[in-house]
Write an enzyme that holds these catalytic residues in place. Structure first.
Site, PDB file in Angstrom:
ATOM      1  N   LYS A  22      14.757  66.412  26.645  1.00 28.01           N
ATOM      2  CA  LYS A  22      13.304  66.984  26.559  1.00 28.01           C
ATOM      3  C   LYS A  22      13.498  68.079  25.766  1.00 28.01           C
ATOM      4  O   LYS A  22      13.995  69.278  26.387  1.00 28.01           O
ATOM      5  CB  LYS A  22      12.944  67.149  27.786  1.00 28.01           C
ATOM      6  CG  LYS A  22      11.278  67.389  27.694  1.00 28.01           C
ATOM      7  CD  LYS A  22      10.774  67.833  28.855  1.00 28.01           C
ATOM      8  CE  LYS A  22      10.638  69.473  28.848  1.00 28.01           C
ATOM      9  NZ  LYS A  22      10.051  70.069  27.725  1.00 28.01           N
ATOM     10  N   GLU A  30      22.093  76.530  32.953  1.00 27.96           N
ATOM     11  CA  GLU A  30      22.500  77.501  32.048  1.00 27.96           C
ATOM     12  C   GLU A  30      21.179  78.649  31.946  1.00 27.96           C
ATOM     13  O   GLU A  30      20.108  78.148  31.326  1.00 27.96           O
ATOM     14  CB  GLU A  30      22.581  77.142  30.499  1.00 27.96           C
ATOM     15  CG  GLU A  30      23.942  76.140  30.496  1.00 27.96           C
ATOM     16  CD  GLU A  30      25.119  77.024  30.554  1.00 27.96           C
ATOM     17  OE1 GLU A  30      25.231  78.318  30.471  1.00 27.96           O
ATOM     18  OE2 GLU A  30      26.291  76.342  30.470  1.00 27.96           O
ATOM     19  N   CYS A  44      19.717  84.380  25.379  1.00 29.54           N
ATOM     20  CA  CYS A  44      20.112  84.538  26.898  1.00 29.54           C
ATOM     21  C   CYS A  44      21.126  85.588  27.165  1.00 29.54           C
ATOM     22  O   CYS A  44      20.976  86.204  28.166  1.00 29.54           O
ATOM     23  CB  CYS A  44      20.631  83.062  27.431  1.00 29.54           C
ATOM     24  SG  CYS A  44      21.865  82.581  26.358  1.00 29.54           S
ATOM     25  N   GLU A  80      34.747 104.589  34.701  1.00 27.75           N
ATOM     26  CA  GLU A  80      34.723 103.511  34.892  1.00 27.75           C
ATOM     27  C   GLU A  80      34.046 102.786  36.199  1.00 27.75           C
ATOM     28  O   GLU A  80      33.154 101.945  36.124  1.00 27.75           O
ATOM     29  CB  GLU A  80      36.173 102.939  34.962  1.00 27.75           C
ATOM     30  CG  GLU A  80      36.363 101.557  34.703  1.00 27.75           C
ATOM     31  CD  GLU A  80      37.748 101.304  34.552  1.00 27.75           C
ATOM     32  OE1 GLU A  80      38.807 101.744  33.809  1.00 27.75           O
ATOM     33  OE2 GLU A  80      38.290 100.267  35.287  1.00 27.75           O
TER      34      GLU A  80
HETATM   35  P1  NAD Z   1      11.927  77.845  30.343  1.00 29.57           P
HETATM   36  O1  NAD Z   1      12.614  77.583  31.662  1.00 29.57           O
HETATM   37  O2  NAD Z   1      10.353  78.282  30.528  1.00 29.57           O
HETATM   38  O3  NAD Z   1      11.991  76.441  29.744  1.00 29.57           O
HETATM   39  C1  NAD Z   1      13.067  75.759  29.595  1.00 29.57           C
HETATM   40  C2  NAD Z   1      12.684  74.294  29.552  1.00 29.57           C
HETATM   41  O4  NAD Z   1      12.658  73.711  30.727  1.00 29.57           O
HETATM   42  C3  NAD Z   1      11.535  73.856  28.517  1.00 29.57           C
HETATM   43  O5  NAD Z   1      11.828  72.410  28.148  1.00 29.57           O
HETATM   44  C4  NAD Z   1      10.432  73.439  29.794  1.00 29.57           C
HETATM   45  O6  NAD Z   1       9.341  72.522  29.207  1.00 29.57           O
HETATM   46  C5  NAD Z   1      11.300  73.026  30.841  1.00 29.57           C
HETATM   47  N1  NAD Z   1      10.709  73.278  32.038  1.00 29.57           N
HETATM   48  C6  NAD Z   1       9.649  74.425  32.614  1.00 29.57           C
HETATM   49  N2  NAD Z   1       9.550  74.077  33.718  1.00 29.57           N
HETATM   50  C7  NAD Z   1      10.202  73.019  34.144  1.00 29.57           C
HETATM   51  C8  NAD Z   1      10.198  72.465  35.594  1.00 29.57           C
HETATM   52  N3  NAD Z   1       9.509  72.783  36.544  1.00 29.57           N
HETATM   53  N4  NAD Z   1      10.900  71.281  35.806  1.00 29.57           N
HETATM   54  C9  NAD Z   1      11.524  70.920  34.504  1.00 29.57           C
HETATM   55  N5  NAD Z   1      11.609  71.330  33.386  1.00 29.57           N
HETATM   56  C10 NAD Z   1      10.829  72.521  33.226  1.00 29.57           C
HETATM   57  O7  NAD Z   1      12.661  78.580  29.643  1.00 29.57           O
HETATM   58  P2  NAD Z   1      12.304  79.065  27.903  1.00 29.57           P
HETATM   59  O8  NAD Z   1      11.129  80.190  28.156  1.00 29.57           O
HETATM   60  O9  NAD Z   1      12.109  77.812  27.137  1.00 29.57           O
HETATM   61  O10 NAD Z   1      13.480  79.824  27.664  1.00 29.57           O
HETATM   62  C11 NAD Z   1      14.185  81.016  27.701  1.00 29.57           C
HETATM   63  C12 NAD Z   1      15.051  81.070  28.705  1.00 29.57           C
HETATM   64  O11 NAD Z   1      16.049  80.315  28.644  1.00 29.57           O
HETATM   65  C13 NAD Z   1      15.550  82.610  29.005  1.00 29.57           C
HETATM   66  O12 NAD Z   1      15.353  82.726  30.594  1.00 29.57           O
HETATM   67  C14 NAD Z   1      16.889  82.528  28.680  1.00 29.57           C
HETATM   68  O13 NAD Z   1      17.780  83.534  29.118  1.00 29.57           O
HETATM   69  C15 NAD Z   1      17.086  80.940  28.715  1.00 29.57           C
HETATM   70  N6  NAD Z   1      18.270  80.702  28.213  1.00 29.57           N
HETATM   71  C16 NAD Z   1      19.480  80.462  28.766  1.00 29.57           C
HETATM   72  C17 NAD Z   1      20.490  79.872  27.851  1.00 29.57           C
HETATM   73  C18 NAD Z   1      22.084  79.871  28.551  1.00 29.57           C
HETATM   74  O14 NAD Z   1      22.879  79.212  28.180  1.00 29.57           O
HETATM   75  N7  NAD Z   1      22.439  80.444  29.703  1.00 29.57           N
HETATM   76  C19 NAD Z   1      20.460  79.641  26.541  1.00 29.57           C
HETATM   77  C20 NAD Z   1      19.264  79.760  25.931  1.00 29.57           C
HETATM   78  C21 NAD Z   1      18.213  80.066  26.839  1.00 29.57           C
END
Ligand code: NAD
Length: 475
Positions: free
Chosen positions: A192, A268, A302, A388
């Protein structure tokens, strides 16, 4: 009604008409979702409509994935053949690099060059790296007694659902970073993408078909988190969720997994990463990397190094150079929601007493542009650090632990500080560099598990121990 994306690109780098079906990708076919089509809006403009999936479509995708595993995929398809298919997909992506980058730039609002190097090229590298693993998954013989033959098998975990975000590491490399893993391990899956950036994921499905993957091996269901996303995380026939996104949604996914079939979950999540500049650092390099670390993809990363700690002695000079370097940064945020969220954070930063040094306002009148913003003294005790010990305490004072960086010419200080910082990725005299063979993931509330590299392999298999009796007698 089938939704079709059509766009005539006319950029300095990429020109051409791109047109494809934006339906859900289930069992190798593009089909209408059982929800309504929704408008994909990028930077205040409608660019296309996309099918909206629901839990019914998730069921269909799981059916297709299970069928593929029993027939054309899984252990019915030898590893080297899966590797060939992955390499073919990588070659097709290479042929379509500029088109995919233009598409991602349009959908996401990011710069073409960033989409090209950060997303598409990284994704191709990931696929090629993991294509090499497809025929190298093996168990072990474990010595027990002469009367017993014991060995392990690494069996595919089952249907895997991947839920990914829109940002950086950008959507496409997230998609493919995971796709390779699944295909490598004979796993059937579906994905998704974020509702905000579905286009490259859908376009990739056309290339998956062109490469010759059997139907059902990869399925893509576009739609929203509270419908498609939660149907995935609570599905009884999905055995693993690989999630990338916010800590808030990650928590909900773990909850849904616990309440349904206790599926395996890797997360992640977000971060608030510290970047520490000691006073013996190469200042020019430290400024350049800090700018890249904090503002890559307009800060929508992120691992963004959004908390910069500068040691006494170089603070004023660092600030002067860093401020100059950040002025030229321009680019939109992904959505109105994100724009509003950031403007609210800026307001609450001001209310909490942090000083705005530069930026903090909307840029221009169109789209979701925000000026690059630098706060000083984000907390009363977070001024210039002394040593540090002081900076490690401040840097670790967060619920997150995704990444951190240290700039110094003193190798002992670099390594001792790096070891004390609680983060999954640690950079010394650089920022945000990685590769498909390097593990990635977070400490604390930045996540669970590691993706990428050899460390990620075990996320997608169940280890079975087989005990064979070679002569033991039961009395
Ligand atoms: P988000 O959590 O709002 O959405 C991410 C995905 O999850 C989307 O596909 C969304 O539709 C889905 N989603 C949302 N609510 C859900 C639920 N209740 N159940 C299942 N799926 C759900 O995040 P975003 O705004 O799309 O992305 C930004 C976030 O992602 C930031 O917090 C960023 O730090 C994080 N991020 C982390 C990494 C990593 O590798 N650690 C990489 C990229 C982004």
């Amino acid at each position: 009604m089938p939704s079709i994306f059509t766009h005539e690109f006319n950029t300095p780098v990429y020109k051409g008409k791109v047109s494809f079906n934006t339906g859900l990708f289930i069992n190798g076919q593009f089909v209408d979702g059982s929800g309504r089509n929704y408008h994909r809006v990028s930077n205040d403009k409608v660019i296309t409509s996309v099918s909206e999936g629901t839990s019914k479509d998730v069921d269909l995708a799981v059916d297709a994935a299970e069928k593929a595993f029993e027939t054309t995929w899984g252990l019915n398809c030898p590893g080297n053949k899966r590797g060939l298919l992955l390499n073919k997909l990588a070659s097709l992506m290479e042929e379509h690099t500029d088109e995919l980058a233009a598409l991602e730039a349009l959908d996401n609002g990011k710069a073409f060059n960033l989409a090209r190097s950060g997303d598409v090229t990284t994704a191709i590298d990931c696929i090629r790296y993991f294509a090499g693993w497809t025929d190298k998954i093996s168990g072990r013989v474990i010595e027990t007694t002469e009367e017993r033959f014991t060995y392990t098998r690494h069996e595919p975990i089952g249907v895997v659902g991947q839920i990914i975000p829109w940002n950086s590491p950008p959507q496409l490399s997230c998609l493919l970073g995971r796709l390779h893993l699944l295909l490598r391990q004979a796993i059937r899956s579906f994905l998704k993408p974020s509702e905000f950036t579905p286009l490259t994921a859908i376009r990739m499905c056309h290339l998956v078909n062109e490469a010759g993957f059997p139907p059902g091996v990869l399925n893509v269901v576009t739609g929203y988190g509270n419908t498609v996303g939660s149907a995935i995380s609570s599905h009884m026939r999905i055995h693993k969720v690989a999630f990338t996104g916010s800590t808030l949604a990650g928590r909900k996914i773990m909850e849904a997994a616990a309440k349904s079939n206790l599926k395996n979950v890797t997360l992640e999540l977000g971060g608030k990463s510290p970047n520490i500049i000691f006073n013996d650092a190469d200042l020019e390099q430290a400024v350049n990397w800090a700018r890249f670390g904090a503002f890559y993809n307009q800060g929508q990363s992120c691992v963004a190094g959004s908390r910069i700690f500068v040691q006494e002695g170089i603070y004023d000079e660092f600030l002067k150079r860093f401020t100059e370097k950040t002025r030229s940064i321009k680019g939109p945020q992904i959505s109105k929601i994100q724009y509003d969220r950031i403007m609210n954070y800026i307001d609450s930063g001001k209310k909490d007493g942090a000083k705005i040094h530069t930026g903090g306002e909307r840029h221009g009148n169109e789209g979701y542009f925000i000026q690059p913003t630098i706060f000083l003294d984000a907390k009363p005790d977070m001024r210039i650090f002394k040593d540090e010990e002081d900076v490690v305490r401040q840097a670790n004072d967060t619920v997150y632990g995704l990444a951190a960086a240290v700039f110094t010419k003193d190798v002992t200080r670099a390594i001792t500080t790096a070891h004390k910082l609680k983060a999954g990725s640690l950079w010394v005299n650089c920022y945000s560099v990685s590769g498909p063979n390097v593990p990635f993931g977070g400490f604390k509330q930045s996540g669970i598990g590691r993706e990428m590299g050899e460390y990620a392999l075990n996320n997608y298999t169940e280890v079975k121990a087989v005990h064979v009796n070679l002569g033991m007698k039961m009395m």
